[in-house]
Motif scaffolding. Structure first.
Motif, PDB file in Angstrom:
ATOM      1  N   LYS A 377      -2.826  37.417  18.667  1.00 48.48           N
ATOM      2  CA  LYS A 377      -2.907  38.868  18.582  1.00 48.48           C
ATOM      3  C   LYS A 377      -2.847  39.520  19.963  1.00 48.48           C
ATOM      4  O   LYS A 377      -2.292  40.622  20.111  1.00 48.48           O
ATOM      5  N   ILE A 378      -3.393  38.852  20.966  1.00 40.22           N
ATOM      6  CA  ILE A 378      -3.297  39.379  22.327  1.00 40.22           C
ATOM      7  C   ILE A 378      -1.861  39.265  22.828  1.00 40.22           C
ATOM      8  O   ILE A 378      -1.336  40.180  23.483  1.00 40.22           O
ATOM      9  N   GLN A 379      -1.193  38.169  22.497  1.00 43.76           N
ATOM     10  CA  GLN A 379       0.179  37.977  22.957  1.00 43.76           C
ATOM     11  C   GLN A 379       1.143  38.953  22.288  1.00 43.76           C
ATOM     12  O   GLN A 379       2.201  39.253  22.839  1.00 43.76           O
ATOM     13  N   ASP A 380       0.794  39.463  21.119  1.00 48.09           N
ATOM     14  CA  ASP A 380       1.627  40.482  20.484  1.00 48.09           C
ATOM     15  C   ASP A 380       1.665  41.762  21.312  1.00 48.09           C
ATOM     16  O   ASP A 380       2.657  42.499  21.298  1.00 48.09           O
ATOM     17  N   VAL A 381       0.584  42.029  22.042  1.00 46.49           N
ATOM     18  CA  VAL A 381       0.508  43.230  22.877  1.00 46.49           C
ATOM     19  C   VAL A 381       0.945  42.930  24.313  1.00 46.49           C
ATOM     20  O   VAL A 381       1.610  43.738  24.957  1.00 46.49           O
ATOM     21  N   TYR A 382       0.576  41.739  24.802  1.00 47.80           N
ATOM     22  CA  TYR A 382       0.924  41.308  26.160  1.00 47.80           C
ATOM     23  C   TYR A 382       1.806  40.060  26.033  1.00 47.80           C
ATOM     24  O   TYR A 382       1.299  38.931  26.024  1.00 47.80           O
ATOM     25  N   PRO A 383       3.105  40.238  25.938  1.00 44.11           N
ATOM     26  CA  PRO A 383       4.009  39.127  25.591  1.00 44.11           C
ATOM     27  C   PRO A 383       4.011  37.976  26.580  1.00 44.11           C
ATOM     28  O   PRO A 383       4.323  36.847  26.207  1.00 44.11           O
ATOM     29  N   ASN A 384       3.659  38.205  27.834  1.00 49.23           N
ATOM     30  CA  ASN A 384       3.669  37.129  28.833  1.00 49.23           C
ATOM     31  C   ASN A 384       2.359  36.363  28.907  1.00 49.23           C
ATOM     32  O   ASN A 384       2.234  35.418  29.682  1.00 49.23           O
ATOM     33  N   ALA A 385       1.374  36.758  28.100  1.00 50.27           N
ATOM     34  CA  ALA A 385       0.040  36.142  28.162  1.00 50.27           C
ATOM     35  C   ALA A 385       0.030  34.842  27.358  1.00 50.27           C
ATOM     36  O   ALA A 385      -0.369  34.805  26.194  1.00 50.27           O
ATOM     37  N   HIS A 386       0.455  33.745  27.978  1.00 45.82           N
ATOM     38  CA  HIS A 386       0.493  32.453  27.312  1.00 45.82           C
ATOM     39  C   HIS A 386      -0.917  31.886  27.131  1.00 45.82           C
ATOM     40  O   HIS A 386      -1.797  32.102  27.966  1.00 45.82           O
ATOM     41  N   TYR A 387      -1.097  31.138  26.066  1.00 46.98           N
ATOM     42  CA  TYR A 387      -2.415  30.590  25.729  1.00 46.98           C
ATOM     43  C   TYR A 387      -2.664  29.279  26.459  1.00 46.98           C
ATOM     44  O   TYR A 387      -1.804  28.406  26.512  1.00 46.98           O
ATOM     45  N   ILE A 388      -3.848  29.137  27.056  1.00 47.57           N
ATOM     46  CA  ILE A 388      -4.269  27.924  27.750  1.00 47.57           C
ATOM     47  C   ILE A 388      -5.560  27.428  27.119  1.00 47.57           C
ATOM     48  O   ILE A 388      -6.538  28.171  27.041  1.00 47.57           O
ATOM     49  N   HIS A 389      -5.539  26.185  26.670  1.00 47.09           N
ATOM     50  CA  HIS A 389      -6.766  25.553  26.168  1.00 47.09           C
ATOM     51  C   HIS A 389      -7.498  24.933  27.351  1.00 47.09           C
ATOM     52  O   HIS A 389      -6.920  24.166  28.115  1.00 47.09           O
ATOM     53  N   CYS A 390      -8.782  25.252  27.512  1.00 46.21           N
ATOM     54  CA  CYS A 390      -9.583  24.758  28.641  1.00 46.21           C
ATOM     55  C   CYS A 390      -9.493  23.235  28.731  1.00 46.21           C
ATOM     56  O   CYS A 390      -9.846  22.518  27.795  1.00 46.21           O
ATOM     57  N   TYR A 391      -8.995  22.734  29.871  1.00 49.84           N
ATOM     58  CA  TYR A 391      -8.783  21.294  30.018  1.00 49.84           C
ATOM     59  C   TYR A 391     -10.090  20.524  30.151  1.00 49.84           C
ATOM     60  O   TYR A 391     -10.173  19.362  29.757  1.00 49.84           O
ATOM     61  N   ALA A 392     -11.133  21.138  30.731  1.00 50.46           N
ATOM     62  CA  ALA A 392     -12.433  20.471  30.782  1.00 50.46           C
ATOM     63  C   ALA A 392     -12.982  20.273  29.367  1.00 50.46           C
ATOM     64  O   ALA A 392     -13.575  19.233  29.054  1.00 50.46           O
ATOM     65  N   HIS A 393     -12.761  21.255  28.512  1.00 52.63           N
ATOM     66  CA  HIS A 393     -13.170  21.129  27.111  1.00 52.63           C
ATOM     67  C   HIS A 393     -12.330  20.068  26.400  1.00 52.63           C
ATOM     68  O   HIS A 393     -12.836  19.319  25.555  1.00 52.63           O
ATOM     69  N   GLU A 394     -11.058  19.995  26.748  1.00 51.46           N
ATOM     70  CA  GLU A 394     -10.187  18.968  26.174  1.00 51.46           C
ATOM     71  C   GLU A 394     -10.704  17.570  26.520  1.00 51.46           C
ATOM     72  O   GLU A 394     -10.721  16.669  25.676  1.00 51.46           O
ATOM     73  N   LEU A 395     -11.132  17.371  27.755  1.00 46.51           N
ATOM     74  CA  LEU A 395     -11.650  16.066  28.163  1.00 46.51           C
ATOM     75  C   LEU A 395     -12.911  15.713  27.390  1.00 46.51           C
ATOM     76  O   LEU A 395     -13.103  14.558  26.985  1.00 46.51           O
ATOM     77  N   SER A 396     -13.774  16.690  27.164  1.00 39.50           N
ATOM     78  CA  SER A 396     -14.979  16.444  26.366  1.00 39.50           C
ATOM     79  C   SER A 396     -14.611  16.026  24.946  1.00 39.50           C
ATOM     80  O   SER A 396     -15.231  15.126  24.371  1.00 39.50           O
ATOM     81  N   LEU A 397     -13.588  16.675  24.378  1.00 36.12           N
ATOM     82  CA  LEU A 397     -13.155  16.315  23.021  1.00 36.12           C
ATOM     83  C   LEU A 397     -12.575  14.903  22.989  1.00 36.12           C
ATOM     84  O   LEU A 397     -12.771  14.159  22.022  1.00 36.12           O
ATOM     85  N   ILE A 398     -11.861  14.525  24.056  1.00 45.02           N
ATOM     86  CA  ILE A 398     -11.289  13.174  24.128  1.00 45.02           C
ATOM     87  C   ILE A 398     -12.396  12.127  24.131  1.00 45.02           C
ATOM     88  O   ILE A 398     -12.356  11.146  23.382  1.00 45.02           O
ATOM     89  N   MET A 399     -13.414  12.337  24.956  1.00 48.74           N
ATOM     90  CA  MET A 399     -14.512  11.365  25.037  1.00 48.74           C
ATOM     91  C   MET A 399     -15.358  11.379  23.775  1.00 48.74           C
ATOM     92  O   MET A 399     -15.863  10.333  23.342  1.00 48.74           O
ATOM     93  N   GLN A 400     -15.502  12.539  23.173  1.00 46.72           N
ATOM     94  CA  GLN A 400     -16.250  12.606  21.914  1.00 46.72           C
ATOM     95  C   GLN A 400     -15.528  11.825  20.820  1.00 46.72           C
ATOM     96  O   GLN A 400     -16.154  11.111  20.031  1.00 46.72           O
ATOM     97  N   GLN A 401     -14.212  11.947  20.785  1.00 44.78           N
ATOM     98  CA  GLN A 401     -13.430  11.205  19.802  1.00 44.78           C
ATOM     99  C   GLN A 401     -13.512   9.702  20.064  1.00 44.78           C
ATOM    100  O   GLN A 401     -13.654   8.902  19.142  1.00 44.78           O
TER     101      GLN A 401
END
Length: 755
Positions: A377-401
């Motif tokens: 919904k934010i990108q619909d208004v700001y077309p250049n605002a690409h989504y970034i998933h927090c990589y530190a959170h990604e690492l936590s999910l990897i170790m949790q898995q």
């Protein structure tokens, strides 16, 4: 006389207003004008500031005070006019022509070499009501009756009014010159304002100190006789003991002391406003902007959304600025989007929407959904605002898995958490731990994996000491049977072959996880650094996987045959360890795969420049241009081709180093498109760590005893804490706060304004 005072006061107001006018393009344009002669032909004329044409095109009243004074000093423009007029007297023809002696008769007379006419200089400048049109607009050309017209005009009220305005312009007000008491009163008032501003500045310093160190401003009882007035009042009293002016004010002030709760809130509001205006101005002047957003529930069960802005400042340093805590009634996508749009509309005007190039969240479903999520919904208004998933959170999910998917590994971490829990429940147990081991056991956490790492490292390093500690508890008669039984079980667990194997395995894995986790939380890390760090992490995990056989042999060596029979056999150990490593590697490859807007980092990897020199990365370039249409593809390709050929650039490690190299050598114009790409990569956040730090500050500020704090006060105190370095660097911060405070409505605010 009253009329003159009235007119003079109007002039004084006009002069003060003119002081505030800034130079505009019109002032420059007024020097090059287009004129039309009597035959209708147009020609360009380089005009003087005091010329009639210049004053008609760019009126005197619209000019700056400095320009007005210069025009007055120059006086009327008196060019040589081309005027020839035929007349007759008693049948005899005469030809009258212009002579410069006409100017000498009247000091106010001006001429125009475009319209070839005479004008009144004061009337041309001020044009008060009743000013005669020929002398200010059309001009007078009648040479025969010029003397009569000049005498008649000289006696008119409008001419006298305009002449008086011109004479007193730039001088002190007549009322001020005549009234000595008025001047004395102004001087005394300004002296009092200086004193009041000094006092208020000291109070502001006290508020800043409390905010920077997250201290509660007011205490339980702030009355004069109170023994516990709070930190703020105590700090003010301490400063007053060193500052005689403040001390005198506190002792003698009857109405306005500046230490009340209302005064604190007003000052905090002004401080917050000053810092936010500075951040908005700084963000708007930058080429690109990113946002980091996260939400949490604070002590008063209010859902708070934090907004952090990321951009590159004028010194090419990465800045992550806290902007605001936003209260939410519900953590739905619509509620979050509405709140973000309101704030972004203030930060970025309509014509700067393209500056927002990314939005970073922690990966919650309400944030990352591709159809109805916040990022979509934010990108619909700001077309250049690409989504970034927090990589530190990604690492936590990897170790949790990796640690919850395999039953034996899940049991191991459950047992590991029991050690800290055993000692935390009893001071007597902790006392034995301190005497025997001399090292506390950190609590484990499913969210922060560095706590797991600390627990594994501590138990692995002090395993023998922990066994002796549990044996001491068993042999001591000071503990109950339940404690003895648990201590015996933990001692046996530390001797268990399965536990020892997994302890050794994760003792080898966790340091690499910690290293990557630390890198992912850095503010100035970019996509290039992340890619290299992830590749190094994958190589380290592969090395551990390839060296599992010696690890299994080492862990199975020693111990009784009976214990080994109850444990898993070495083949199972090796299989589980390989499964853990493969799970980490597989999820790392999947979760850290770069999307179109991040694959552009590969274009600027210094270690691959030699390879790109031979084979240009066309695919990465095309995906980069698709993600960021602002880039000029052909010029960017040419610049990159040149960079790949130069060995000097290959030593650069990451986008930040390369950008600084361009800036230090003044190459930003030569490699303009590459610099733009570098700014995009650096501005793009890879983690929401700063948002998590904001929540830590929130918990320290809004505690159980301060859970009824209003939102404005919370934001102001959070801003003073998290942006204390920015506040310190703003040398005129106190003066700006005082100006904003004085500009607000209030009977006593005039005491802080100079006359």
């Amino acid at each position: 006389m009253a009329f003159i005072k009235e007119e003079i006061e109007d002039l004084r107001i006009e002069e003060v207003f003119s002081l505030k006018q800034e130079d505009t393009e019109e002032q420059t344009a007024a020097c090059q004008l287009t004129g039309t002669d009597q035959c209708g032909s147009k020609h360009n004329i380089q005009t003087k500031e005091n010329s009639v044409l210049s004053l008609q095109t760019y009126p005197f009243t619209r000019r700056s005070h400095k320009e007005k004074k210069r025009i007055k000093e120059l006086g009327p423009d008196r060019p040589n006019l081309q005027i020839q007029q035929q007349s007759s007297n008693r049948g005899r023809a005469y030809t009258r022509g212009f002579t410069t002696t006409s100017y000498g008769k009247w000091s106010w007379l001006a001429g125009c070499d475009v319209s070839h006419a005479f004008y009144c200089f004061p009337c041309l400048l001020f044009q008060s009501p009743g000013t005669e049109t020929p002398w200010a607009t059309t001009g007078v050309r009648d040479l025969k009756h010029l003397s009569e017209k000049c005498k008649r005009h000289e006696s008119s009220r409008s001419h006298l009014d305009n002449a008086m305005r011109l004479q007193i312009f730039g001088k002190l007000n007549i009322a001020e010159q005549l009234d000595e008491n008025y001047r004395i009163g102004i001087r005394r008032h300004n002296e009092e304002v200086i004193k009041n501003r000094h006092i208020l500045s000291r109070i502001i310093d006290c508020v800043k100190f409390c905010g920077a160190f997250e201290l509660a401003l007011h205490g339980h009882d702030e009355s004069e006789s109170s023994d516990n007035p709070g930190i703020f009042r105590g700090l003010v009293d301490f400063v007053a003991s060193l500052d005689g002016v403040l001390k005198e004010h506190l002792e003698n002030a009857a109405v306005f002391k500046g230490t009340s709760k209302i005064m604190q809130n007003e000052l905090l509001d002004c401080m917050l406003s000053v810092v936010k205006e500075h951040i908005i101005k700084e963000a708007q002047s930058r080429d690109f902007l990113s946002i980091q957003v996260d939400e949490t529930t604070e002590i008063a069960t209010q859902c708070q959304l934090v907004l952090v802005l990321r951009y590159i400042d004028a010194k090419s340093n990465v800045q992550e600025r806290f902007f605001e805590f936003i209260p939410l009634h519900s953590a739905t996508a619509d509620s979050i989007v509405t709140a973000l749009k309101e704030r972004l509309a203030v930060i970025l005007p309509e014509d700067q929407k393209s500056k927002l190039i990314s939005q970073s969240y922690d990966g919650a479903s309400v944030m990352r959904r591709s159809t109805a999520g916040v990022q979509r919904k934010i990108q619909d208004v700001y077309p250049n605002a690409h989504y970034i998933h927090c990589y530190a959170h990604e690492l936590s999910l990897i170790m949790q898995q990796a640690t919850s998917y395999i039953p034996k590994v899940r049991i191991f971490f459950s047992d590991l958490g029991g050690f800290a829990s055993f000692f935390s429940r009893s001071p007597k147990r902790t006392d034995v731990l301190d005497k025997v081991v001399a090292q506390r056991l950190p609590n484990s956490s499913d969210v922060r994996w560095n706590f797991h790492s600390c627990a594994i490292s501590t138990v692995f390093e002090y395993r023998e000491d922990l066994i002796r500690c549990f044996e001491t508890i068993q042999d001591s008669g000071d503990f109950d049977l339940i404690t003895v039984r648990e201590a015996r079980a933990f001692a046996m667990l530390l001797e268990d072959q399965d536990f020892k194997f997994f302890l050794q395995l994760f003792h080898n894995i966790m340091p690499h996880v910690d290293l990557l986790y630390t890198k992912l939380q850095k503010k100035d890390i970019d996509s290039d650094h992340i890619k290299k760090s992830i590749q190094k992490f994958q190589q380290d995990i592969k090395k551990i996987r390839n060296s599992l056989h010696p690890l299994v042999d080492q862990s199975s060596a020693g111990g009784s045959q009976a214990k080994r029979r109850r444990s898993l056999n070495p083949e199972v150990h090796e299989r589980i360890a390989a499964e853990v490593c493969n799970t980490i590697l597989g999820h790392t490859m999947e979760r850290f795969s770069f999307t179109n807007h991040l694959v552009s980092a590969t274009l600027l990897q210094g270690d691959r420049f030699e390879q790109f020199k031979i084979t240009f990365p066309e695919d990465a370039l095309s995906r980069t241009l698709k993600a960021y249409p602002v880039l000029n593809g052909s010029k960017l390709k040419t610049e990159l081709s040149l960079i790949y050929c130069k060995e000097d650039f290959r030593a650069c490690c990451g986008a930040v180093d390369l950008l600084q190299l361009f800036m230090e050598n003044n190459l930003e114009e030569v490699f303009s498109e590459t610099v733009t790409l570098l700014k995009i990569l650096i501005t793009t956040p890879t983690t929401t760590t700063e948002a998590k730090r904001c929540f830590s500050t929130l918990k320290r500020i809004k505690t159980f005893l301060r859970n009824n704090m209003n939102q404005e006060r919370l934001n102001a105190l959070a801003m003073l804490s998290m942006e204390k370095k920015l506040v310190t660097e703003m040398t005129d911060f106190n003066q700006k706060v005082i100006e904003k405070f004085a500009s607000q409505n209030g009977e006593q605010r005039a005491e802080f304004l100079f006359k």
